[in-house]
Design an enzyme around this catalytic site. Structure first.
Site, PDB file in Angstrom:
ATOM      1  N   ARG A   1      27.449  11.926   5.207  1.00  0.00           N
ATOM      2  CA  ARG A   1      28.023  12.763   6.278  1.00  0.00           C
ATOM      3  C   ARG A   1      28.734  11.934   7.338  1.00  0.00           C
ATOM      4  O   ARG A   1      29.716  12.353   7.914  1.00  0.00           O
ATOM      5  CB  ARG A   1      26.909  13.572   6.956  1.00  0.00           C
ATOM      6  CG  ARG A   1      26.390  14.663   6.054  1.00  0.00           C
ATOM      7  CD  ARG A   1      25.244  15.394   6.677  1.00  0.00           C
ATOM      8  NE  ARG A   1      24.050  14.573   6.720  1.00  0.00           N
ATOM      9  CZ  ARG A   1      22.819  15.045   6.590  1.00  0.00           C
ATOM     10  NH1 ARG A   1      22.607  16.331   6.439  1.00  0.00           N
ATOM     11  NH2 ARG A   1      21.781  14.243   6.625  1.00  0.00           N
TER      12      ARG A   1
ATOM     13  N   LYS B   1      12.434   8.657  -5.009  1.00  0.00           N
ATOM     14  CA  LYS B   1      11.176   9.202  -4.505  1.00  0.00           C
ATOM     15  C   LYS B   1      11.297   9.431  -2.998  1.00  0.00           C
ATOM     16  O   LYS B   1      12.140   8.775  -2.395  1.00  0.00           O
ATOM     17  CB  LYS B   1      10.021   8.275  -4.856  1.00  0.00           C
ATOM     18  CG  LYS B   1       9.862   7.073  -3.898  1.00  0.00           C
ATOM     19  CD  LYS B   1       8.659   6.273  -4.199  1.00  0.00           C
ATOM     20  CE  LYS B   1       7.515   6.486  -3.271  1.00  0.00           C
ATOM     21  NZ  LYS B   1       7.673   5.896  -1.935  1.00  0.00           N
TER      22      LYS B   1
ATOM     23  N   LYS C   1       9.961  -3.696 -11.518  1.00  0.00           N
ATOM     24  CA  LYS C   1       9.516  -5.070 -11.199  1.00  0.00           C
ATOM     25  C   LYS C   1       9.147  -5.779 -12.503  1.00  0.00           C
ATOM     26  O   LYS C   1       8.461  -5.207 -13.348  1.00  0.00           O
ATOM     27  CB  LYS C   1       8.303  -5.032 -10.258  1.00  0.00           C
ATOM     28  CG  LYS C   1       8.649  -4.519  -8.849  1.00  0.00           C
ATOM     29  CD  LYS C   1       7.420  -4.547  -7.942  1.00  0.00           C
ATOM     30  CE  LYS C   1       7.675  -3.808  -6.646  1.00  0.00           C
ATOM     31  NZ  LYS C   1       8.233  -4.623  -5.590  1.00  0.00           N
TER      32      LYS C   1
ATOM     33  N   GLU D   1       0.259  -4.087   2.369  1.00  0.00           N
ATOM     34  CA  GLU D   1       1.454  -4.577   3.073  1.00  0.00           C
ATOM     35  C   GLU D   1       1.032  -5.084   4.447  1.00  0.00           C
ATOM     36  O   GLU D   1       0.125  -4.522   5.060  1.00  0.00           O
ATOM     37  CB  GLU D   1       2.458  -3.444   3.267  1.00  0.00           C
ATOM     38  CG  GLU D   1       2.975  -2.861   1.971  1.00  0.00           C
ATOM     39  CD  GLU D   1       3.949  -1.732   2.221  1.00  0.00           C
ATOM     40  OE1 GLU D   1       5.149  -2.013   2.334  1.00  0.00           O
ATOM     41  OE2 GLU D   1       3.498  -0.580   2.335  1.00  0.00           O
TER      42      GLU D   1
ATOM     43  N   ASP E   1       3.048   8.395  -0.003  1.00  0.00           N
ATOM     44  CA  ASP E   1       4.070   7.349  -0.051  1.00  0.00           C
ATOM     45  C   ASP E   1       3.767   6.294  -1.120  1.00  0.00           C
ATOM     46  O   ASP E   1       4.684   5.822  -1.786  1.00  0.00           O
ATOM     47  CB  ASP E   1       4.155   6.683   1.331  1.00  0.00           C
ATOM     48  CG  ASP E   1       5.293   5.685   1.434  1.00  0.00           C
ATOM     49  OD1 ASP E   1       6.370   5.973   0.885  1.00  0.00           O
ATOM     50  OD2 ASP E   1       5.113   4.614   2.058  1.00  0.00           O
TER      51      ASP E   1
ATOM     52  N   HIS F   1       3.628   4.627  -6.652  1.00  0.00           N
ATOM     53  CA  HIS F   1       3.493   3.260  -7.168  1.00  0.00           C
ATOM     54  C   HIS F   1       2.102   2.956  -7.725  1.00  0.00           C
ATOM     55  O   HIS F   1       1.958   2.371  -8.794  1.00  0.00           O
ATOM     56  CB  HIS F   1       3.806   2.247  -6.059  1.00  0.00           C
ATOM     57  CG  HIS F   1       5.102   2.497  -5.358  1.00  0.00           C
ATOM     58  ND1 HIS F   1       6.235   2.930  -6.005  1.00  0.00           N
ATOM     59  CD2 HIS F   1       5.459   2.372  -4.055  1.00  0.00           C
ATOM     60  CE1 HIS F   1       7.229   3.056  -5.130  1.00  0.00           C
ATOM     61  NE2 HIS F   1       6.773   2.729  -3.945  1.00  0.00           N
TER      62      HIS F   1
ATOM     63  N   LYS G   1      -0.826  -0.140   5.172  1.00  0.00           N
ATOM     64  CA  LYS G   1       0.152  -0.907   5.952  1.00  0.00           C
ATOM     65  C   LYS G   1      -0.592  -1.706   7.012  1.00  0.00           C
ATOM     66  O   LYS G   1      -1.718  -1.373   7.387  1.00  0.00           O
ATOM     67  CB  LYS G   1       1.149   0.039   6.609  1.00  0.00           C
ATOM     68  CG  LYS G   1       2.061   0.717   5.579  1.00  0.00           C
ATOM     69  CD  LYS G   1       3.365   1.179   6.191  1.00  0.00           C
ATOM     70  CE  LYS G   1       4.255   1.892   5.194  1.00  0.00           C
ATOM     71  NZ  LYS G   1       4.971   0.987   4.271  1.00  0.00           N
TER      72      LYS G   1
HETATM   73  C1  BG6 Z   1       8.312   2.395  -0.827  1.00  0.00           C
HETATM   74  C2  BG6 Z   1       7.514   2.997   0.292  1.00  0.00           C
HETATM   75  O1  BG6 Z   1       8.407   3.292  -1.898  1.00  0.00           O
HETATM   76  O2  BG6 Z   1       7.669   1.202  -1.257  1.00  0.00           O
HETATM   77  C3  BG6 Z   1       7.368   2.014   1.445  1.00  0.00           C
HETATM   78  O3  BG6 Z   1       8.170   4.170   0.750  1.00  0.00           O
HETATM   79  C4  BG6 Z   1       6.789   0.711   0.948  1.00  0.00           C
HETATM   80  O4  BG6 Z   1       6.562   2.543   2.478  1.00  0.00           O
HETATM   81  C5  BG6 Z   1       7.568   0.202  -0.251  1.00  0.00           C
HETATM   82  O5  BG6 Z   1       6.857  -0.227   2.005  1.00  0.00           O
HETATM   83  C6  BG6 Z   1       6.890  -0.988  -0.873  1.00  0.00           C
HETATM   84  O6  BG6 Z   1       7.719  -1.530  -1.860  1.00  0.00           O
HETATM   85  P1  BG6 Z   1       7.654  -3.085  -2.206  1.00  0.00           P
HETATM   86  O7  BG6 Z   1       8.595  -3.236  -3.359  1.00  0.00           O
HETATM   87  O8  BG6 Z   1       8.060  -3.810  -0.982  1.00  0.00           O
HETATM   88  O9  BG6 Z   1       6.216  -3.338  -2.565  1.00  0.00           O
END
Ligand code: BG6
Length: 513
Positions: free
Chosen positions: A66, A174, A208, A242, A261, A266, A366
């Protein structure tokens, strides 16, 4: 000897990543091209494919968003996200060529006129560049506009392949829905317009190298698979930790939280790959058929079991890597009384013959002490200890997904000396040591697979829905009651104490972060 001899070979094809057969010519339409994901991940991934000769020389990328922007502004913004120096061995001219192949299109996601103009633009490209009518749409917008884009592509006649020799595909980022009902609704909308074979639901973890290596490790080697079951394995721990906080994504994260998330996507992907049976072949149908069986075998949560086996947390202020950081509720854009979880730990049971009675402990959060994604397989103890007085730690196999990519196996060894003392030691495989640096970015792998029409590493409609069926009862239970007093773990720690208690109650411990 001359000091100018380069250390790195300049032969462009020395890197195994170069594609011997470039992909079909095509146009990629990137919806959400002015956004952060496009700049940080998607456009650099395409650049990476371009300089490794994986994209066809005849290729166009049209950034659709946009925000008003000229082609040059878009190229400039894209360049800011590219690596500063060219990869050794790559053709430096390719950077400029790549940038020239980008164009920008200002449009409204729910305006039919925009799609009419888009159709015209795509035909123009096909004609001028001989792109064969091949089109890839990449949805990298906020998820609430996915249905509009899909419906408008359908109405504008842009969803069907242009001719019998061309292809049209769509990658959907996603989160795919925010619960089971919305995922089913989105699947229905998408599948009214596209055929399932055209749809590529992306989860970048599957791109990965270390995640793909899980399949090779399990099914390309004879040594571990006989042990990979309830007879030899005590428990499995999967960690996706993380040290980063919510960064600039509060608007999204406030309505998502760690369960949606990270766990729904994942972490469940990793669970499926660790738990699945051997596929008949390494192809999309076989691999995806086996993965979904694991999701279908996970014992569903009930309200009662959620309270017992699921822990949620939210970080407060603390110290990460020696730096003081604010708590989640003080992050920009977060409500001061937010009940969003930034940490989840849970115990999952997989009710099938292979895994009966083996707990899978999953956790993700996190602002934890250290970023680490790993799968730890803990084996059962030796059935009888002949070395009196020695307490030998059970063997563990650690599959380190990131950042220290590798695999290590721990076992007990006799410590040197006159006495029979047993010490834990490890056998290590390190990716960097074995193969050198330079594994391909997850997004590059996945976009390349999509252009080649290989859906093995993408999600199918049924598996996305199965993942939500697992998560929905937890969301429901949480919806019925107030969260524990948040914040309940300091930034820079290993998470809330309740997560330790979850394992401690069963005589087990999380691997330290
Ligand atoms: C994303 C999430 O899908 O994956 C994020 O929305 C997260 O919150 C990220 O930080 C982590 O990905 P990676 O590849 O850095 O482990």
């Amino acid at each position: 000897m001359s000091a100018t001899v380069p250390e790195v070979s300049e032969a462009p094809r020395a890197d195994a990543y170069f594609c011997e057969i470039p992909n079909d010519p095509c146009t990629i339409v990137m919806f959400g091209a002015s956004g952060d994901l496009a700049k940080r991940k998607l456009l650099p991934a395409l650049y990476d494919l371009a300089i490794h000769a994986c994209l066809a020389p005849r290729f166009r990328l049209l950034g659709f968003a946009r925000t008003e922007m000229s082609d040059d502004d878009f190229r400039h913004k894209t360049e800011e996200g590219l690596p500063k120096k060219d990869v050794p061995g790559a053709d430096p001219k390719r950077r400029d060529e790549f940038l020239k192949q980008l164009q920008y299109f200002t449009g409204e996601y729910d305006d039919p006129e925009s799609y009419k103009r888009l159709a015209g633009k795509l035909d123009e490209f096909d004609e001028a560049e001989h792109l064969g009518g091949n089109r890839l749409y990449y949805l990298a917008t906020p998820p609430d506009v996915y249905p509009h884009i899909v419906e408008h592509l359908g109405r504008a006649g842009l969803a069907k392949p242009k001719s019998k020799d061309s292809w049209t595909r769509i990658i959907i980022e996603k989160p795919f829905g925010h619960d089971g009902a919305s995922a089913r609704e989105l699947n229905a909308t998408v599948l009214k317009v596209f055929d399932e074979s055209q749809v590529y639901r992306i989860d970048h973890y599957l791109g990965k190298e270390t995640v793909q290596n899980l399949l090779v490790f399990r099914f390309g080697n004879g040594i571990f698979e006989p042990l990979w079951n309830r007879n030899f394995i005590d428990c499995i721990q999967i960690t996706a930790a993380e040290s980063l906080g919510v960064e600039r994504r509060a608007a999204f994260y406030e309505s998502a939280g760690a369960l949606r998330d990270m766990i729904q996507s994942h972490v469940l992907q990793l669970t499926s790959l660790v738990g699945m049976e051997a596929p008949a072949t390494f192809g999309a149908t076989s691999v995806r058929n086996e993965k979904i069986k694991i999701l279908q075998s996970i014992r569903p949560f009930e309200e009662r079991t959620v309270w017992k086996s699921v822990v949620r947390g939210q970080y407060g202020p603390g110290t990460v890597n020696g730096n003081a950081v604010v708590g989640y509720r003080q992050e920009p854009g977060v409500k001061p009384n937010s009940a969003t979880e930034t940490f989840v730990a849970l115990k999952v049971l997989v009710d099938n013959w292979r895994w009966s009675g083996v707990p899978f402990y999953l956790r993700s959060g996190k602002r934890l002490a250290r970023p680490v994604t790993e799968i730890a397989i803990r084996f059962k103890k030796a059935p009888h200890m002949v070395f009196q007085g020695e307490n030998v730690e059970p063997n563990s196999l650690i599959l380190n997904i990131q950042p220290d990519e590798g695999i290590s196996l721990s076992f007990g060894a006799k410590a040197p000396g006159g006495q029979m003392h047993i010490s834990p030691v490890t056998m290590d495989f390190q990716y960097r040591q074995a193969f050198g640096a330079g594994s391909r970015e997850a997004y590059a792998t996945l976009i390349n697979d999509c252009i080649r029409g290989d859906a093995t590493l993408f999600d199918r409609a049924d598996s996305v829905e199965a993942a939500w069926s697992f998560v929905d009862p937890i969301l429901d239970a949480w919806g019925h009651s107030a969260p524990p007093p948040f914040p309940n773990y300091p930034a820079g720690s290993s998470g809330p104490r309740a997560a330790d208690d979850l394992m401690g109650a069963e005589g087990r411990r999380w691997r330290p972060l």
